[in-house]
Design an enzyme around this catalytic site. Structure first.
Site, PDB file in Angstrom:
ATOM      1  N   MET A   1     -10.376 -27.629  35.987  1.00  0.00           N
ATOM      2  CA  MET A   1     -11.167 -28.861  36.116  1.00  0.00           C
ATOM      3  C   MET A   1     -10.561 -29.976  35.267  1.00  0.00           C
ATOM      4  O   MET A   1     -11.221 -30.982  34.980  1.00  0.00           O
ATOM      5  CB  MET A   1     -12.615 -28.593  35.705  1.00  0.00           C
ATOM      6  CG  MET A   1     -13.284 -27.556  36.615  1.00  0.00           C
ATOM      7  SD  MET A   1     -15.066 -27.682  36.693  1.00  0.00           S
ATOM      8  CE  MET A   1     -15.530 -27.412  34.996  1.00  0.00           C
TER       9      MET A   1
ATOM     10  N   TYR B   1      -8.637 -32.056  32.025  1.00  0.00           N
ATOM     11  CA  TYR B   1      -8.753 -32.243  30.580  1.00  0.00           C
ATOM     12  C   TYR B   1      -8.073 -31.049  29.893  1.00  0.00           C
ATOM     13  O   TYR B   1      -8.673 -30.296  29.139  1.00  0.00           O
ATOM     14  CB  TYR B   1     -10.209 -32.410  30.135  1.00  0.00           C
ATOM     15  CG  TYR B   1     -10.301 -33.350  28.946  1.00  0.00           C
ATOM     16  CD1 TYR B   1     -10.072 -34.706  29.095  1.00  0.00           C
ATOM     17  CD2 TYR B   1     -10.555 -32.870  27.671  1.00  0.00           C
ATOM     18  CE1 TYR B   1     -10.087 -35.566  28.008  1.00  0.00           C
ATOM     19  CE2 TYR B   1     -10.587 -33.719  26.570  1.00  0.00           C
ATOM     20  CZ  TYR B   1     -10.346 -35.061  26.760  1.00  0.00           C
ATOM     21  OH  TYR B   1     -10.364 -35.909  25.683  1.00  0.00           O
ATOM     22  N   LEU B   2      -6.785 -30.931  30.191  1.00  0.00           N
ATOM     23  CA  LEU B   2      -6.043 -29.701  29.943  1.00  0.00           C
ATOM     24  C   LEU B   2      -5.835 -29.427  28.460  1.00  0.00           C
ATOM     25  O   LEU B   2      -5.690 -30.345  27.652  1.00  0.00           O
ATOM     26  CB  LEU B   2      -4.693 -29.787  30.655  1.00  0.00           C
ATOM     27  CG  LEU B   2      -4.803 -30.001  32.172  1.00  0.00           C
ATOM     28  CD1 LEU B   2      -3.417 -30.271  32.771  1.00  0.00           C
ATOM     29  CD2 LEU B   2      -5.464 -28.812  32.863  1.00  0.00           C
ATOM     30  N   HIS B   3      -5.849 -28.146  28.136  1.00  0.00           N
ATOM     31  CA  HIS B   3      -5.595 -27.701  26.756  1.00  0.00           C
ATOM     32  C   HIS B   3      -4.697 -26.467  26.798  1.00  0.00           C
ATOM     33  O   HIS B   3      -4.253 -26.046  27.874  1.00  0.00           O
ATOM     34  CB  HIS B   3      -6.919 -27.446  26.028  1.00  0.00           C
ATOM     35  CG  HIS B   3      -7.850 -26.517  26.769  1.00  0.00           C
ATOM     36  ND1 HIS B   3      -7.557 -25.196  26.989  1.00  0.00           N
ATOM     37  CD2 HIS B   3      -9.059 -26.732  27.356  1.00  0.00           C
ATOM     38  CE1 HIS B   3      -8.547 -24.623  27.656  1.00  0.00           C
ATOM     39  NE2 HIS B   3      -9.469 -25.535  27.912  1.00  0.00           N
TER      40      HIS B   3
ATOM     41  N   HIS C   1      -5.335 -23.654  29.351  1.00  0.00           N
ATOM     42  CA  HIS C   1      -4.780 -23.901  30.678  1.00  0.00           C
ATOM     43  C   HIS C   1      -3.261 -23.672  30.671  1.00  0.00           C
ATOM     44  O   HIS C   1      -2.703 -23.097  31.604  1.00  0.00           O
ATOM     45  CB  HIS C   1      -5.051 -25.347  31.109  1.00  0.00           C
ATOM     46  CG  HIS C   1      -6.499 -25.712  31.198  1.00  0.00           C
ATOM     47  ND1 HIS C   1      -7.088 -26.671  30.405  1.00  0.00           N
ATOM     48  CD2 HIS C   1      -7.500 -25.248  31.998  1.00  0.00           C
ATOM     49  CE1 HIS C   1      -8.360 -26.793  30.705  1.00  0.00           C
ATOM     50  NE2 HIS C   1      -8.647 -25.941  31.664  1.00  0.00           N
TER      51      HIS C   1
ATOM     52  N   GLY D   1      -8.639 -17.411  33.528  1.00  0.00           N
ATOM     53  CA  GLY D   1      -8.756 -17.044  32.125  1.00  0.00           C
ATOM     54  C   GLY D   1      -9.884 -16.042  31.886  1.00  0.00           C
ATOM     55  O   GLY D   1     -10.941 -16.142  32.505  1.00  0.00           O
TER      56      GLY D   1
ATOM     57  N   LYS E   1     -11.565 -16.210  29.420  1.00  0.00           N
ATOM     58  CA  LYS E   1     -12.610 -17.064  28.843  1.00  0.00           C
ATOM     59  C   LYS E   1     -13.849 -17.075  29.745  1.00  0.00           C
ATOM     60  O   LYS E   1     -14.981 -17.072  29.274  1.00  0.00           O
ATOM     61  CB  LYS E   1     -12.038 -18.472  28.662  1.00  0.00           C
ATOM     62  CG  LYS E   1     -13.035 -19.556  28.373  1.00  0.00           C
ATOM     63  CD  LYS E   1     -13.376 -19.557  26.919  1.00  0.00           C
ATOM     64  CE  LYS E   1     -14.348 -20.627  26.499  1.00  0.00           C
ATOM     65  NZ  LYS E   1     -14.795 -21.570  27.485  1.00  0.00           N
TER      66      LYS E   1
ATOM     67  N   ARG F   1     -14.872 -28.618  26.860  1.00  0.00           N
ATOM     68  CA  ARG F   1     -16.169 -29.089  26.343  1.00  0.00           C
ATOM     69  C   ARG F   1     -16.198 -29.200  24.817  1.00  0.00           C
ATOM     70  O   ARG F   1     -17.135 -29.787  24.269  1.00  0.00           O
ATOM     71  CB  ARG F   1     -17.302 -28.173  26.816  1.00  0.00           C
ATOM     72  CG  ARG F   1     -17.604 -28.304  28.303  1.00  0.00           C
ATOM     73  CD  ARG F   1     -18.856 -27.531  28.691  1.00  0.00           C
ATOM     74  NE  ARG F   1     -19.312 -27.894  30.026  1.00  0.00           N
ATOM     75  CZ  ARG F   1     -19.058 -27.195  31.138  1.00  0.00           C
ATOM     76  NH1 ARG F   1     -18.341 -26.090  31.075  1.00  0.00           N
ATOM     77  NH2 ARG F   1     -19.516 -27.604  32.309  1.00  0.00           N
TER      78      ARG F   1
END
Ligand code: AMP
Length: 274
Positions: A21, A23-25, A28, A138, A140, A178
């Site tokens: 979705m 807003y990559l970190h 990802h 993930g 997660k 988030r």
């Protein structure tokens, strides 16, 4: 996207899909890395899927920064970004959904009743759009991965699903788009999720087998901060995702937690191999 995938496949290329979705970190990025190591071509999708958000959830304020994401994807050597508009995915007249039954009713499903129906529908659409050989998800979102596995078995979807481990900050907080919602104090308080999971793992190592006892010990840690508001803690068999009352030495388990810190809802889990 389908035309591109057809051409790539005709040229003998293997395709990996990483659905996100945005807003990559680094979480990802770990999926992207895995895809690049297994496949010739990596496609990342960015789509903040409206059907997996309930009306009272954070769809409109979900963090978005496509410019930044594009830079990250270029630097990571991703081959294609699939970035569709909502009305392309759900044009007027759209009326088909994919619904997995039992496993979507517990844990996340109890607190977000329409969530997994949105997830399985968009994932089925993304699979049909990209037609990958592999898809990377993930741990997660362990229940999400289990629901998608079930959908794939039931609908005879034959691509390979790879579940990658949770990437954490140095202090243990699981990376999440988030996390940007958290204030400085909440960011500290949010560590109780991981701490409670580690404590549970330790208790099991020391021989505790009764799920009720493990959960009540975890709750003490969760409620030690005044910003926490627990949705659930659950322990399920890692294969079937059935909740269990006692831990036995023959199986693997997920301990899963969803907890609001302030107004931000966070999830985390660990895989217990005994
Ligand atoms: P999202 O953009 O939050 O929908 O996540 C897209 C994919 O990245 C999902 O398969 C997530 O499970 C995965 N993901 C999110 N956070 C992490 C993390 N901290 N470590 C590993 N994978 C993650």
């Amino acid at each position: 996207m389908q035309r591109i995938s057809d051409k790539l496949k005709a040229a003998g290329k293997s395709i990996g899909l990483v659905p996100t979705m945005g807003y990559l970190h680094k979480g990802h990025l770990s999926l992207i890395k895995k895809s690049k190591s297994k496949c010739n071509i990596t496609v990342v999708s960015i789509f903040v899927n409206p059907t997996q958000f309930a009306p009272n959830e954070d769809l409109s304020k979900y963090p978005r920064d496509i410019k930044r994401d594009k830079k990250i994807l270029t630097a990571a050597g991703v081959d294609y970004l699939f970035y569709p508009e909502a009305d392309e995915i759900y044009p007027s007249g759209f009326q088909t959904h994919v619904e997995v039954e039992n496993i979507t009713k517990i844990l996340e499903g109890e607190f977000r009743p329409s969530h997994f129906r949105g997830v399985t529908t968009i994932v089925a659409i993304l699979f049909n759009a990209v037609m990958p050989h592999y898809a990377f998800f993930g741990q997660k979102d362990a229940q999400q991965a289990a629901v998608i596995k079930r959908m794939m078995q039931d609908l005879k979807i034959t691509l390979k699903l790879i579940v990658c481990p949770i990437v954490r900050e140095k202090d243990g907080l699981a990376l999440s788009s988030r996390n940007v919602y958290l204030s400085e104090k909440e960011r500290k308080d949010a560590l109780v999720l991981n701490k409670s999971l580690r404590h549970a793992e330790q208790l099991v190592k020391e021989g505790e087998r009764v799920v009720k006892k493990i959960i009540s010990e975890m709750k003490k840690i969760i409620f030690s901060v005044d910003t926490s508001n627990l949705d659930y803690i659950g322990i399920v068999n890692a294969e079937s995702f059935e909740p269990v009352k006692t831990i036995s030495s023959k199986s693997s388990y997920y301990i899963l937690i969803a907890c609001k810190i302030g107004t931000t809802r966070l999830i985390d889990n660990i895989l217990l191999k005994i």
